[in-house]
Design a protein around this motif. Structure first.
Motif, PDB file in Angstrom:
ATOM      1  N   ALA A  36     -12.764  -6.361  -6.723  1.00 28.97           N
ATOM      2  CA  ALA A  36     -13.875  -5.740  -6.003  1.00 28.97           C
ATOM      3  C   ALA A  36     -13.342  -4.802  -4.925  1.00 28.97           C
ATOM      4  N   LEU A  37     -12.266  -5.220  -4.250  1.00 27.83           N
ATOM      5  CA  LEU A  37     -11.655  -4.348  -3.241  1.00 27.83           C
ATOM      6  C   LEU A  37     -11.121  -3.077  -3.879  1.00 27.83           C
ATOM      7  N   LEU A  38     -10.462  -3.221  -5.004  1.00 31.08           N
ATOM      8  CA  LEU A  38      -9.863  -2.055  -5.646  1.00 31.08           C
ATOM      9  C   LEU A  38     -10.923  -1.099  -6.190  1.00 31.08           C
ATOM     10  N   ARG A  39     -12.102  -1.600  -6.530  1.00 28.81           N
ATOM     11  CA  ARG A  39     -13.156  -0.729  -7.039  1.00 28.81           C
ATOM     12  C   ARG A  39     -13.922  -0.039  -5.926  1.00 28.81           C
ATOM     13  N   GLY A  40     -13.967  -0.607  -4.730  1.00 22.96           N
ATOM     14  CA  GLY A  40     -14.743  -0.038  -3.634  1.00 22.96           C
ATOM     15  C   GLY A  40     -13.943   0.966  -2.826  1.00 22.96           C
ATOM     16  N   ASP A  41     -14.499   1.335  -1.643  1.00 21.04           N
ATOM     17  CA  ASP A  41     -13.829   2.285  -0.750  1.00 21.04           C
ATOM     18  C   ASP A  41     -12.497   1.737  -0.259  1.00 21.04           C
ATOM     19  N   GLU A  42     -12.448   0.421  -0.015  1.00 16.27           N
ATOM     20  CA  GLU A  42     -11.200  -0.169   0.428  1.00 16.27           C
ATOM     21  C   GLU A  42     -10.122  -0.012  -0.649  1.00 16.27           C
ATOM     22  N   GLY A  43     -10.579  -0.054  -1.896  1.00 12.47           N
ATOM     23  CA  GLY A  43      -9.642   0.133  -3.004  1.00 12.47           C
ATOM     24  C   GLY A  43      -9.051   1.531  -3.020  1.00 12.47           C
ATOM     25  N   MET A  44      -9.846   2.515  -2.622  1.00  9.10           N
ATOM     26  CA  MET A  44      -9.340   3.881  -2.530  1.00  9.10           C
ATOM     27  C   MET A  44      -8.260   3.974  -1.460  1.00  9.10           C
ATOM     28  N   VAL A  45      -8.466   3.258  -0.353  1.00 10.54           N
ATOM     29  CA  VAL A  45      -7.461   3.252   0.708  1.00 10.54           C
ATOM     30  C   VAL A  45      -6.173   2.630   0.195  1.00 10.54           C
ATOM     31  N   VAL A  46      -6.302   1.539  -0.528  1.00 14.29           N
ATOM     32  CA  VAL A  46      -5.125   0.887  -1.094  1.00 14.29           C
ATOM     33  C   VAL A  46      -4.419   1.818  -2.067  1.00 14.29           C
ATOM     34  N   ALA A  47      -5.181   2.493  -2.919  1.00 12.15           N
ATOM     35  CA  ALA A  47      -4.591   3.413  -3.893  1.00 12.15           C
ATOM     36  C   ALA A  47      -3.914   4.600  -3.195  1.00 12.15           C
ATOM     37  N   GLU A  48      -4.564   5.157  -2.196  1.00 18.00           N
ATOM     38  CA  GLU A  48      -3.969   6.278  -1.460  1.00 18.00           C
ATOM     39  C   GLU A  48      -2.693   5.847  -0.747  1.00 18.00           C
ATOM     40  N   PHE A  49      -2.717   4.649  -0.171  1.00 22.91           N
ATOM     41  CA  PHE A  49      -1.525   4.131   0.488  1.00 22.91           C
ATOM     42  C   PHE A  49      -0.400   3.951  -0.523  1.00 22.91           C
ATOM     43  N   ALA A  50      -0.724   3.425  -1.696  1.00 23.92           N
ATOM     44  CA  ALA A  50       0.290   3.212  -2.733  1.00 23.92           C
ATOM     45  C   ALA A  50       0.872   4.537  -3.217  1.00 23.92           C
ATOM     46  N   ILE A  51       0.081   5.585  -3.199  1.00 24.67           N
ATOM     47  CA  ILE A  51       0.567   6.900  -3.642  1.00 24.67           C
ATOM     48  C   ILE A  51       1.405   7.560  -2.547  1.00 24.67           C
ATOM     49  N   THR A  52       0.986   7.446  -1.297  1.00 23.90           N
ATOM     50  CA  THR A  52       1.706   8.136  -0.221  1.00 23.90           C
ATOM     51  C   THR A  52       2.930   7.381   0.279  1.00 23.90           C
ATOM     52  N   LEU A  53       3.013   6.086   0.047  1.00 27.03           N
ATOM     53  CA  LEU A  53       4.151   5.308   0.538  1.00 27.03           C
ATOM     54  C   LEU A  53       5.494   5.835   0.025  1.00 27.03           C
ATOM     55  N   PRO A  54       5.650   6.131  -1.270  1.00 28.16           N
ATOM     56  CA  PRO A  54       6.946   6.682  -1.715  1.00 28.16           C
ATOM     57  C   PRO A  54       7.287   8.014  -1.036  1.00 28.16           C
ATOM     58  N   ALA A  55       6.296   8.854  -0.796  1.00 26.41           N
ATOM     59  CA  ALA A  55       6.560  10.137  -0.132  1.00 26.41           C
ATOM     60  C   ALA A  55       7.017   9.914   1.313  1.00 26.41           C
ATOM     61  N   VAL A  56       6.414   8.959   1.999  1.00 29.42           N
ATOM     62  CA  VAL A  56       6.809   8.657   3.373  1.00 29.42           C
ATOM     63  C   VAL A  56       8.223   8.090   3.396  1.00 29.42           C
ATOM     64  N   VAL A  57       8.532   7.202   2.458  1.00 27.07           N
ATOM     65  CA  VAL A  57       9.876   6.625   2.385  1.00 27.07           C
ATOM     66  C   VAL A  57      10.895   7.715   2.094  1.00 27.07           C
ATOM     67  N   LEU A  58      10.591   8.628   1.180  1.00 24.89           N
ATOM     68  CA  LEU A  58      11.496   9.731   0.862  1.00 24.89           C
ATOM     69  C   LEU A  58      11.704  10.637   2.073  1.00 24.89           C
ATOM     70  N   LEU A  59      10.642  10.960   2.781  1.00 27.03           N
ATOM     71  CA  LEU A  59      10.752  11.789   3.978  1.00 27.03           C
ATOM     72  C   LEU A  59      11.616  11.106   5.036  1.00 27.03           C
ATOM     73  N   LEU A  60      11.412   9.824   5.224  1.00 26.92           N
ATOM     74  CA  LEU A  60      12.216   9.075   6.185  1.00 26.92           C
ATOM     75  C   LEU A  60      13.685   9.070   5.773  1.00 26.92           C
ATOM     76  N   ALA A  61      13.961   8.916   4.483  1.00 30.62           N
ATOM     77  CA  ALA A  61      15.345   8.938   3.998  1.00 30.62           C
ATOM     78  C   ALA A  61      15.992  10.301   4.242  1.00 30.62           C
ATOM     79  N   VAL A  62      15.238  11.376   4.029  1.00 34.18           N
ATOM     80  CA  VAL A  62      15.776  12.722   4.252  1.00 34.18           C
ATOM     81  C   VAL A  62      16.071  12.939   5.735  1.00 34.18           C
ATOM     82  N   VAL A  63      15.165  12.521   6.608  1.00 36.10           N
ATOM     83  CA  VAL A  63      15.369  12.706   8.049  1.00 36.10           C
ATOM     84  C   VAL A  63      16.585  11.911   8.521  1.00 36.10           C
ATOM     85  N   LEU A  64      16.666  10.649   8.120  1.00 34.63           N
ATOM     86  CA  LEU A  64      17.811   9.833   8.532  1.00 34.63           C
ATOM     87  C   LEU A  64      19.103  10.341   7.900  1.00 34.63           C
TER      88      LEU A  64
END
Length: 135
Positions: free
Chosen positions: A17-45
């Motif tokens: 139910a969470l994944l189907r609702g608005d909260e699920g969109m937040v979870v999905a967006e977080f799951a998509i952006t997390l690798p990009a944030v980790v990659l950016l952090l790796a490049v900066v460090l």
């Protein structure tokens, strides 16, 4: 055993139910952006690490130039550079009373990258070419 099944089923139902609702969109967006944030952090460090490596290579080049200027062999200068950086290459130029050293080494970001190099360049007075000077 029977009491666990309804609880598990309720947990699974709430999760879907969470994944189907608005909260699920937040979870999905977080799951998509997390690798990009980790990659950016790796490049900066990694770039900060390469900057520190550049300073080490520059210092090693200056020390190697001074050693060569005092008349020590190139093998001793290379041995000094090898203690500071991994797999260095040392180019030596002598002209007009100076000995100049270019030191190159592969950059280490997360792993050693032979394609990316850090370089240091330094010159010192060449006592070997200066002849007999009264001291």
């Amino acid at each position: 055993g029977r009491m666990m099944r309804p609880r598990r089923r309720a947990l699974v139902d709430r999760t879907f139910a969470l994944l189907r609702g608005d909260e699920g969109m937040v979870v999905a967006e977080f799951a998509i952006t997390l690798p990009a944030v980790v990659l950016l952090l790796a490049v900066v460090l990694g770039s900060a690490g390469v900057g520190a490596q550049h300073g080490q290579v520059q210092d090693a080049a200056a020390n190697a130039a001074r050693m060569l200027g005092r008349g020590e062999p190139a093998s001793a200068a290379l041995a000094l550079a090898t203690r500071v950086v991994r797999a260095p290459s040392l180019d030596i130029d002598r002209a007009e009373g100076l000995v100049c050293v270019t030191l190159r080494a592969p950059a280490r970001i997360i792993v050693t990258l032979p394609v990316v190099q850090v370089r240091g360049y330094a010159c010192a007075l060449d006592d070997g070419l200066s002849g007999d000077i009264a001291r």
